[in-house]
Design a protein around this motif. Structure first.
Motif, PDB file in Angstrom:
ATOM      1  N   THR A 153      17.427 -25.821  -9.459  1.00  0.00           N
ATOM      2  CA  THR A 153      16.622 -25.485 -10.634  1.00  0.00           C
ATOM      3  C   THR A 153      16.141 -24.043 -10.516  1.00  0.00           C
ATOM      4  OG1 THR A 153      14.563 -26.269  -9.612  1.00  0.00           O
ATOM      5  CG2 THR A 153      15.810 -27.867 -10.925  1.00  0.00           C
ATOM      6  N   THR A 154      15.994 -23.389 -11.654  1.00  0.00           N
ATOM      7  CA  THR A 154      15.508 -22.012 -11.658  1.00  0.00           C
ATOM      8  C   THR A 154      14.113 -21.991 -12.255  1.00  0.00           C
ATOM      9  OG1 THR A 154      17.748 -21.177 -11.943  1.00  0.00           O
ATOM     10  CG2 THR A 154      15.964 -19.660 -12.449  1.00  0.00           C
ATOM     11  N   PRO A 155      13.117 -21.613 -11.469  1.00  0.00           N
ATOM     12  CA  PRO A 155      11.762 -21.502 -12.004  1.00  0.00           C
ATOM     13  C   PRO A 155      11.710 -20.408 -13.076  1.00  0.00           C
ATOM     14  CG  PRO A 155      11.762 -21.466  -9.606  1.00  0.00           C
ATOM     15  CD  PRO A 155      13.182 -21.309 -10.046  1.00  0.00           C
ATOM     16  N   THR A 156      10.716 -20.455 -13.925  1.00  0.00           N
ATOM     17  CA  THR A 156      10.522 -19.382 -14.896  1.00  0.00           C
ATOM     18  C   THR A 156       9.185 -18.712 -14.633  1.00  0.00           C
ATOM     19  OG1 THR A 156       9.536 -20.878 -16.521  1.00  0.00           O
ATOM     20  CG2 THR A 156      11.896 -20.515 -16.691  1.00  0.00           C
ATOM     21  N   ILE A 157       9.177 -17.408 -14.793  1.00  0.00           N
ATOM     22  CA  ILE A 157       7.957 -16.618 -14.632  1.00  0.00           C
ATOM     23  C   ILE A 157       7.879 -15.660 -15.807  1.00  0.00           C
ATOM     24  CG2 ILE A 157       6.793 -14.835 -13.280  1.00  0.00           C
ATOM     25  CD1 ILE A 157       8.012 -16.003 -10.775  1.00  0.00           C
ATOM     26  N   SER A 158       6.713 -15.584 -16.427  1.00  0.00           N
ATOM     27  CA  SER A 158       6.490 -14.575 -17.464  1.00  0.00           C
ATOM     28  C   SER A 158       5.168 -13.881 -17.166  1.00  0.00           C
ATOM     29  CB  SER A 158       6.497 -15.203 -18.854  1.00  0.00           C
ATOM     30  OG  SER A 158       5.482 -16.160 -18.967  1.00  0.00           O
ATOM     31  N   LEU A 159       5.084 -12.648 -17.615  1.00  0.00           N
ATOM     32  CA  LEU A 159       3.925 -11.826 -17.304  1.00  0.00           C
ATOM     33  C   LEU A 159       3.496 -11.094 -18.565  1.00  0.00           C
ATOM     34  CD1 LEU A 159       2.271 -11.112 -14.753  1.00  0.00           C
ATOM     35  CD2 LEU A 159       3.864  -9.250 -14.336  1.00  0.00           C
ATOM     36  N   VAL A 160       2.206 -11.146 -18.864  1.00  0.00           N
ATOM     37  CA  VAL A 160       1.660 -10.435 -20.014  1.00  0.00           C
ATOM     38  C   VAL A 160       0.687  -9.395 -19.487  1.00  0.00           C
ATOM     39  CG1 VAL A 160       0.300 -10.649 -22.134  1.00  0.00           C
ATOM     40  CG2 VAL A 160       1.927 -12.436 -21.513  1.00  0.00           C
ATOM     41  N   GLY A 161       0.876  -8.155 -19.925  1.00  0.00           N
ATOM     42  CA  GLY A 161       0.044  -7.052 -19.459  1.00  0.00           C
ATOM     43  C   GLY A 161      -1.313  -7.010 -20.143  1.00  0.00           C
ATOM     44  N   PRO A 162      -2.147  -6.031 -19.763  1.00  0.00           N
ATOM     45  CA  PRO A 162      -3.509  -5.947 -20.276  1.00  0.00           C
ATOM     46  C   PRO A 162      -3.585  -5.705 -21.780  1.00  0.00           C
ATOM     47  CG  PRO A 162      -2.971  -4.036 -18.917  1.00  0.00           C
ATOM     48  CD  PRO A 162      -1.858  -5.009 -18.761  1.00  0.00           C
ATOM     49  N   ASP A 163      -2.558  -5.091 -22.362  1.00  0.00           N
ATOM     50  CA  ASP A 163      -2.579  -4.813 -23.798  1.00  0.00           C
ATOM     51  C   ASP A 163      -1.910  -5.921 -24.609  1.00  0.00           C
ATOM     52  OD1 ASP A 163      -0.081  -4.323 -22.856  1.00  0.00           O
ATOM     53  OD2 ASP A 163       0.110  -2.307 -23.681  1.00  0.00           O
ATOM     54  N   GLY A 164      -1.576  -7.049 -23.962  1.00  0.00           N
ATOM     55  CA  GLY A 164      -0.985  -8.181 -24.659  1.00  0.00           C
ATOM     56  C   GLY A 164       0.522  -8.130 -24.809  1.00  0.00           C
ATOM     57  N   THR A 165       1.157  -7.082 -24.276  1.00  0.00           N
ATOM     58  CA  THR A 165       2.613  -6.986 -24.383  1.00  0.00           C
ATOM     59  C   THR A 165       3.268  -7.662 -23.184  1.00  0.00           C
ATOM     60  OG1 THR A 165       2.636  -4.833 -23.275  1.00  0.00           O
ATOM     61  CG2 THR A 165       2.546  -4.827 -25.680  1.00  0.00           C
ATOM     62  N   THR A 166       4.491  -8.134 -23.410  1.00  0.00           N
ATOM     63  CA  THR A 166       5.234  -8.793 -22.347  1.00  0.00           C
ATOM     64  C   THR A 166       5.704  -7.775 -21.321  1.00  0.00           C
ATOM     65  OG1 THR A 166       5.986 -10.477 -23.888  1.00  0.00           O
ATOM     66  CG2 THR A 166       7.258 -10.238 -21.880  1.00  0.00           C
ATOM     67  N   VAL A 167       5.495  -8.071 -20.057  1.00  0.00           N
ATOM     68  CA  VAL A 167       5.980  -7.233 -18.969  1.00  0.00           C
ATOM     69  C   VAL A 167       7.339  -7.799 -18.546  1.00  0.00           C
ATOM     70  CG1 VAL A 167       5.563  -6.453 -16.593  1.00  0.00           C
ATOM     71  CG2 VAL A 167       3.639  -6.729 -18.181  1.00  0.00           C
ATOM     72  N   PRO A 168       8.416  -6.985 -18.570  1.00  0.00           N
ATOM     73  CA  PRO A 168       9.732  -7.499 -18.183  1.00  0.00           C
ATOM     74  C   PRO A 168       9.739  -8.052 -16.758  1.00  0.00           C
ATOM     75  CG  PRO A 168       9.969  -5.422 -19.332  1.00  0.00           C
ATOM     76  CD  PRO A 168       8.497  -5.601 -19.066  1.00  0.00           C
ATOM     77  N   VAL A 169      10.356  -9.224 -16.620  1.00  0.00           N
ATOM     78  CA  VAL A 169      10.470  -9.913 -15.333  1.00  0.00           C
ATOM     79  C   VAL A 169      11.938 -10.242 -15.103  1.00  0.00           C
ATOM     80  CG1 VAL A 169       9.803 -11.974 -14.006  1.00  0.00           C
ATOM     81  CG2 VAL A 169       8.178 -10.950 -15.607  1.00  0.00           C
ATOM     82  N   GLY A 170      12.462  -9.931 -13.911  1.00  0.00           N
ATOM     83  CA  GLY A 170      13.844 -10.280 -13.578  1.00  0.00           C
ATOM     84  C   GLY A 170      13.973 -11.772 -13.303  1.00  0.00           C
ATOM     85  N   ARG A 171      15.193 -12.237 -13.191  1.00  0.00           N
ATOM     86  CA  ARG A 171      15.441 -13.663 -12.938  1.00  0.00           C
ATOM     87  C   ARG A 171      14.820 -14.074 -11.598  1.00  0.00           C
ATOM     88  NH1 ARG A 171      19.361 -17.650 -14.317  1.00  0.00           N
ATOM     89  NH2 ARG A 171      19.833 -19.013 -12.560  1.00  0.00           N
ATOM     90  N   PRO A 172      13.965 -15.103 -11.589  1.00  0.00           N
ATOM     91  CA  PRO A 172      13.339 -15.545 -10.339  1.00  0.00           C
ATOM     92  C   PRO A 172      14.357 -16.128  -9.357  1.00  0.00           C
ATOM     93  CG  PRO A 172      12.133 -16.378 -12.239  1.00  0.00           C
ATOM     94  CD  PRO A 172      13.436 -15.825 -12.744  1.00  0.00           C
ATOM     95  N   GLU A 173      14.130 -15.905  -8.078  1.00  0.00           N
ATOM     96  CA  GLU A 173      14.945 -16.456  -6.992  1.00  0.00           C
ATOM     97  C   GLU A 173      14.044 -17.280  -6.086  1.00  0.00           C
ATOM     98  OE1 GLU A 173      18.231 -16.064  -6.597  1.00  0.00           O
ATOM     99  OE2 GLU A 173      18.461 -14.732  -8.313  1.00  0.00           O
ATOM    100  N   VAL A 174      14.604 -18.320  -5.486  1.00  0.00           N
ATOM    101  CA  VAL A 174      13.819 -19.178  -4.590  1.00  0.00           C
ATOM    102  C   VAL A 174      14.226 -18.903  -3.146  1.00  0.00           C
ATOM    103  CG1 VAL A 174      13.255 -21.552  -3.957  1.00  0.00           C
ATOM    104  CG2 VAL A 174      13.618 -20.965  -6.354  1.00  0.00           C
TER     105      VAL A 174
END
Length: 197
Positions: free
Chosen positions: A63-84
């Protein structure tokens, strides 16, 4: 005397029930709980961190976990494909973090198939302590967040949204082109019939 025995029996029964509730409830939550994170919940870190790591109990392989990140101004911060790493540490490259409060959201699947989604916040502040890439993540070839991977963005849209938008645009362009060609052919045929008469 008889009342005392009855009280002891009730107290013993109540004690056994409490022990069963405590021991019976622990495994359902302990295996998927977030044990550690870099940056962690409520942490204050220096700007420029480019890897996030989340440590859990054993995760379900394949399974591949998902991670998302939102910066201080409410915009999405790009995140690469998570690895375990080590069956329990989720690592992902992120665009270097800027000052402000960031919100990290994640979804994982534990070894027994339970799915867990949660989020936490941390602060990126000038003068705070820098965070090093966790040792479990150092040997991995983490996908760059700029590639537009699973959690990346394309032209400001999330990857899934961008693919849907581009697919719809492609259908409209192809369908519109076919309609124009068909209309033009119909006009030519009608014009050539009038000329022949």
């Amino acid at each position: 005397m008889r009342g005392l025995r009855l009280l002891r029996a009730l107290a013993a029964l109540l004690g056994c029930l409490c022990v069963l509730l405590v021991l019976g409830g622990t495994p359902a939550y302990a295996h998927t709980a977030l044990k550690d994170a870099t940056p962690g919940p409520g942490a204050k870190v220096a700007p420029g961190a480019d890897v996030v790591a989340l440590t859990f109990g054993r995760l379900k392989s394949g399974t591949t976990p998902t991670i998302s990140l939102v910066g201080p101004d409410g915009t999405t911060v790009p995140v690469g494909r998570p690895e375990v790493a080590d069956d329990s540490v989720v690592c992902a490259a992120v665009t270097p973090l800027r000052a402000g409060v960031a919100t990290l959201s994640y979804t994982i699947v534990s070894a027994d198939g339970d799915k867990l989604s949660s989020a936490f916040q941390f602060e990126v502040a000038d003068g705070a302590k820098s965070v090093a890439t966790p040792s479990a993540c150092r040997g991995l070839s983490l996908q760059s967040p700029n590639i537009g991977g699973e959690n990346g963005t394309i032209l400001g849209f999330g990857r899934t949204t961008a693919l849907v938008v581009f697919s719809v645009m492609g259908v409209v362009v192809v369908g519109g082109g076919a309609f124009v060609v068909r209309t033009m052919r119909g006009r030519r045929l009608t014009g050539s019939r009038r000329t022949a008469v």
